[in-house]
Design a protein around this motif. Structure first.
Motif, short mmCIF file in Angstrom:
data_model
loop_
_atom_site.label_atom_id
_atom_site.label_comp_id
_atom_site.label_asym_id
_atom_site.label_seq_id
_atom_site.Cartn_x
_atom_site.Cartn_y
_atom_site.Cartn_z
N LEU A 1 0.83 -1.20 0.00
CA LEU A 1 0.00 0.00 0.00
C LEU A 1 0.87 1.25 0.00
N THR A 2 0.32 2.32 -0.60
CA THR A 2 1.01 3.61 -0.53
C THR A 2 0.88 4.15 0.89
N PRO A 3 1.73 5.11 1.28
CA PRO A 3 1.61 5.69 2.63
C PRO A 3 0.22 6.25 2.92
N ALA A 4 -0.39 6.93 1.92
CA ALA A 4 -1.73 7.50 2.14
C ALA A 4 -2.75 6.38 2.34
N GLU A 5 -2.62 5.32 1.50
CA GLU A 5 -3.56 4.20 1.65
C GLU A 5 -3.38 3.51 2.99
N ARG A 6 -2.15 3.41 3.45
CA ARG A 6 -1.90 2.75 4.75
C ARG A 6 -2.50 3.56 5.89
N ARG A 7 -2.40 4.91 5.81
CA ARG A 7 -2.98 5.74 6.87
C ARG A 7 -4.49 5.59 6.90
N VAL A 8 -5.13 5.61 5.74
CA VAL A 8 -6.58 5.43 5.68
C VAL A 8 -6.96 4.06 6.20
N ALA A 9 -6.26 3.04 5.72
CA ALA A 9 -6.59 1.67 6.12
C ALA A 9 -6.43 1.48 7.62
N ALA A 10 -5.38 2.07 8.21
CA ALA A 10 -5.15 1.90 9.65
C ALA A 10 -6.30 2.48 10.47
N LEU A 11 -6.79 3.68 10.05
CA LEU A 11 -7.89 4.29 10.80
C LEU A 11 -9.20 3.53 10.60
N VAL A 12 -9.43 3.02 9.40
CA VAL A 12 -10.63 2.21 9.18
C VAL A 12 -10.56 0.93 10.01
N ALA A 13 -9.35 0.36 10.09
CA ALA A 13 -9.18 -0.86 10.89
C ALA A 13 -9.47 -0.62 12.36
N GLU A 14 -9.31 0.65 12.81
CA GLU A 14 -9.65 0.98 14.19
C GLU A 14 -11.15 1.01 14.43
N GLY A 15 -11.92 1.01 13.32
CA GLY A 15 -13.36 1.04 13.46
C GLY A 15 -13.97 2.39 13.17
N ARG A 16 -13.19 3.32 12.63
CA ARG A 16 -13.71 4.66 12.35
C ARG A 16 -14.52 4.67 11.05
N THR A 17 -15.48 5.58 10.98
CA THR A 17 -16.27 5.75 9.76
C THR A 17 -15.46 6.55 8.75
N ASN A 18 -15.92 6.56 7.47
CA ASN A 18 -15.23 7.35 6.44
C ASN A 18 -15.19 8.83 6.83
#
Length: 921
Positions: free
Chosen positions: A853-870
């Motif tokens: 994953l790109t750095p931006a994709e990893r940051r988004v994915a990490a927060l979604v994995a925490e259970g956050r909404t879009n």
């Protein structure tokens, strides 16, 4: 320290100080103080002062003043103690326990479902626990040697289990040289019980007592003579002083009887004849109500002279003697007149059990007519759950039965059974042993059966065999003997021989066309067959359930459901087993907690197999607690707790319960049973000690062979046995163990076992270096486990597959398999296996899946994995929601996943393998 109220207490400063210290001291659990002394020494006076002091301190006082005449009435002491507080506490009690108390306190009829004495003990325990949480308690029983046995048993049962509840117990009792501790004193425990020995008063204290009580002064010489004659006993001294005239010659002996009994008799003789007759009635009843006395024709004015002379007092509508000795002496002096007194009472009481008891005390043997009445009353008492009363009435029936009468022996057997039910095992065994010395005819076999219940396995089996050889035993009785032999001999002669006994019982039941006997035999056949691997066991279970449903007998229905549950268990029919036991729990938990624990234990295993391990642990622990509370600690109640704890990595807890179950099996069966040994092996393997595990497994296998225990579904620990052997490089032995297990599984069509067999063969192939074969077998095992809805088996297959793929140098596939296994182990809460999976992941090099994953994709994915909404992710990263959605779609495509849940799991796996990502818990 708060002072005790003095009131009428004279010369007892030391004793009052000890009582004050007891009331004011800190208690973490049940603690007791026992006032001990000779009759009349002042124990009851001190006891009353202590009760008053407790109330002044704000303690909740629960008190009982039992009398000798009331000792034979079941639960009367519990009524005194708890009648006023039951309504307050009842809502907090479980339904079966609340009902047990309500029946004991005569709030509810026993109906067709008598109260088990253990249920009553647990109810008393809960009641005291609830009350103790609200305020400090003083449980006070005066003259507790007269407390009825049923109340004493229930209180003792509760006190032994009240650790942590601050309950103070105040007792008084008569001192007898070398007297053994009472049941209540033993329940409190010597280390928590303080004895206060109440001795004679000093002459000075006695002088004050006489002056205060009798409002009369005595010359010092007279006081000293009274003190000497009474031995410092205050009650004796008061009676002496009452009997003395105004003019006392100091040179002559005191003109009064030499003994306290003589003084009391003289005092009672001074009352009018009608009053003495009324008091005789009261002494035989115990603490009668005024209404009952009036029903006997006793007018209130008849009692007035006794009240005026302090022989009795009228307390809240009851007649109570001023001192227990007055009642005892009066009743003793009745002599043979007591027969007519009891006959009179029998004519006025309404309860048939109470009436029967007084009829028994109104007759000298033999009296066949009354013996017949006692037979019926004993049966009624047993129906109501009043075992101690039933035993007493049955023994009276024996006493009143002519020696040559045919009813005498059956009545003695009834008495023995009632004593056994009441927990008086020594008395029951003595009656049975005495019976065997007589010519019993056809009854001999029944006596032998009952006596076998008190013996160990070998001796019990010998007695049952002797009963079976008695040609006078009828066919129905022979069927019951065969059932008992089946149960008793399974550990001594093996399950196949035990099955022969059960089959014979079924043949007899079929010949008799007796459905109740059929159900009993079929239930035992199912139980034994589900260990021996008898293919006929399922048919027996279904037949038992069908017959029991037609009979409508609740006990037989429960037995039949247990049989069906056994079959579903070995077949691993999880959802059917769950539905059956949830239904059984719903039917039982409101009225029969012990039957409900069977359902809880079954549900614990159901949830273990289903992967709901936390819930499984809760079921197992709850069932264990209830069974121990009821005083029924048997080996198998520890097993579910131990097995589930070992699966979850709670190894200290698992080991403690495993060792306890093994100890109990040795004590109760005289041998180590396979299931306990297998559990200990499983615990040792989870602790990382395959050598110790193998020792337990090998011993279990040896006993399995001796007992002819061939049901593969009951040998659930075999895969762990195989792993222990492989860990020690003993492959050939592992193959032999798997071969034997597979043969039984194929014979009985245990598909879920075959999934484990396939996994074990994969591990064996891997240990030999046949990695391609191992991978194929483990993939097949994974598919089988998935079809069988076995999450733990599937996780273990995945883990094994990942290890094999690592050896094939397929790093990404290995990481995926072990990562998926790790996620499943985490979901199950399998701590030991989580650590093993983490260790394996740490040995695998290469990139993680999320590294693409790109750095931006990893940051988004990490927060979604925490259970956050879009929207929350957009706000946190200062991006637009559409940008977040775009990044997220790329993440899904690159990782080959479809949901946020999969994303969260993937990030957890990568965290375990690389430690680079911050993944929330």
């Amino acid at each position: 320290m708060e002072d005790m109220p003095q009131g009428d207490v004279v010369g007892r400063e030391r004793e009052l100080g000890e009582v004050s210290a007891f009331l004011d001291g800190h208690v973490a659990g049940p603690a007791g103080l026992s006032l001990v002394g000779e009759p009349g020494i002042g124990k009851s006076t001190l006891w009353g002062a202590a009760v008053a002091g407790a109330r002044d301190r704000g303690l909740l006082v629960l008190s009982s003043l039992p009398t000798e005449a009331e000792r034979s009435f079941d639960h009367i002491g519990l009524g005194d103690l708890f009648d006023d507080v039951l309504d307050e506490v009842a809502p907090a009690l479980a339904a079966p326990r609340r009902r047990a108390l309500e029946v004991a306190l005569l709030r509810e009829e026993a109906a067709d479902d008598p109260v088990d004495r253990r249920a009553l003990g647990v109810a008393v325990h809960d009641l005291l626990s609830v009350l103790a949480q609200r305020r400090p308690i003083l449980l006070a029983v005066d003259d507790h040697q007269w407390l009825d046995p049923s109340s004493s048993s229930a209180l003792s049962f509760a006190l032994r289990r009240l650790a942590g509840s601050p309950v103070r117990v105040l007792l008084s009792r008569r001192h007898v040289d070398k007297a053994e501790p009472t049941e209540l004193e033993r329940a409190i425990g010597e280390e928590h019980l303080q004895h206060v020995f109440v001795g004679p008063l000093t002459s000075g204290a006695l002088h004050r007592l006489l002056s205060d009580r009798l409002e009369r002064t005595y010359a010092r010489q007279t006081t000293l003579r009274i003190h000497e004659r009474a031995g410092g006993n205050p009650f004796f001294a008061l009676e002496l002083a009452r009997a003395l005239g105004a003019d006392i010659d100091p040179l002559r002996p005191l003109p009064v009887p030499d003994t306290l009994d003589g003084l009391l008799s003289a005092r009672l003789d001074g009352l009018p004849a009608a009053t003495r007759d009324a008091l005789a009635l009261a002494s035989a009843i115990g603490t009668p109500s005024l209404a009952l006395m009036e029903r006997a024709g006793v007018a209130l004015e008849t009692l007035s002279p006794a009240v005026a002379s302090h022989v009795v007092e009228l307390d809240d509508g009851t007649v109570r003697f001023g001192h227990p000795l007055l009642s005892s002496v009066l009743y003793r002096d009745l002599g043979e007149r007591r027969w007519s007194v009891h006959r009179r009472i029998a004519e006025i009481v309404e309860d048939p059990i109470t009436r029967a008891r007084h009829l028994a005390l109104s007759a000298a043997p033999p009296e066949p007519r009354i013996a017949t009445v006692l037979d019926d009353a004993a049966a009624l008492a047993m129906e109501r759950g009043l075992s101690a009363v039933g035993a007493e009435l049955a023994e009276h029936a024996v006493r009143l039965t002519p020696a040559e009468a045919v009813e005498r022996h059956p009545r003695a057997l009834t008495a023995a059974r009632a004593h056994r039910s009441a927990g008086e095992w020594t008395r029951a065994r003595n009656i049975l042993t005495d019976l065997l010395a007589e010519d019993l005819g056809p009854l001999r076999a029944e006596v032998l059966i009952e006596l076998a219940e008190f013996e160990g396995l070998e001796r019990g089996a010998a007695l049952l065999a002797e009963a079976l050889e008695d040609e006078r035993a009828g066919p129905a009785l022979r069927a019951r003997i065969q059932c008992r032999l089946a149960w008793t001999t399974r550990f001594t002669k093996g399950y196949e021989r035990a099955l022969e006994h059960a089959r014979t019982a079924l043949h007899i039941a079929d010949d008799l066309d007796d459905d109740a006997l059929r159900v009993e035999a079929l239930a035992i056949l199912t139980f034994l067959g589900c260990a021996a691997g008898d293919p006929a066991a399922p048919g027996h279970a279904w037949r038992a359930r069908r017959l029991a449903s037609g009979l409508g007998d609740e006990h037989l229905l429960v037995e039949a459901r247990r049989a069906v549950s056994n079959v579903l268990e070995v077949r691993r029919r999880v959802e059917e087993l769950r539905a059956l036991n949830e239904n059984l729990y719903e039917r039982c938990h409101e009225r029969d907690e012990l039957a409900a624990t069977d359902a809880l234990f079954a549900l614990a295993y159901v949830d273990l197999w289903s992967g709901r391990w936390q819930l499984a642990a809760e079921h197992a622990q709850r069932a264990h607690e209830i069974t121990v509370q009821y005083g029924l600690e048997v080996p198998w109640i520890h097993l579910p707790v131990a097995v589930i704890a070992a699966h979850r990595g709670r190894l200290a807890l698992a080991r403690a319960h495993s060792e306890r179950s093994l100890q109990l099996a040795e004590e109760q069966f005289g041998l180590h049973t396979p299931v306990h040994l297998g559990t200990l092996g499983f615990v040792a393997l989870q602790a990382g000690d395959p050598g110790a595990a193998l020792g337990w497994f090998d011993e279990a296998e040896a006993i399995l062979t001796r007992l002819e225990w061939h049901e593969p579904g009951r040998r659930w620990w075999v895969p762990d046995h195989v792993e222990a052997l492989l860990a020690l490089d003993r492959r050939d032995e592992a193959v032999r163990v798997v071969d034997a297990w597979e043969a039984d599984a194929r014979r009985l069509r245990r598909d879920w076992v075959l999934a484990h067999v396939t996994r074990c063969r994969g591990l064996i192939a891997a240990s030999r270096g046949h990695v391609e074969e191992a991978a194929s077998l483990l993939e097949a095992a994974l598919d089988q486990h998935e079809r069988d809805a076995d999450p733990f088996g599937a996780a273990r297959a995945l883990f094994g597959l990942g290890v094999v793929r690592r050896r094939q140098r397929r790093k990404r596939d290995a990481r995926d398999a072990i990562g998926a296994a790790l996620a499943r182990f985490q979901e199950l809460d399998a701590a030991a296996w989580v650590e093993r999976a983490r260790g394996e992941l740490g040995q695998i090099g290469g990139r993680t899946r999320t590294e693409g994953l790109t750095p931006a994709e990893r940051r988004v994915a990490a927060l979604v994995a925490e259970g956050r909404t879009n929207r929350e992710v957009a706000a946190a990263l200062m991006l637009g929601e559409r940008t977040v959605e775009s990044h997220l779609s790329h993440v899904y495509a690159k990782l080959g996943i479809r949901s946020r849940a999969e994303l969260a799991r993937r990030f957890r796996l990568d965290e375990q393998s690389s430690g680079e990502l911050r993944i929330p818990s």
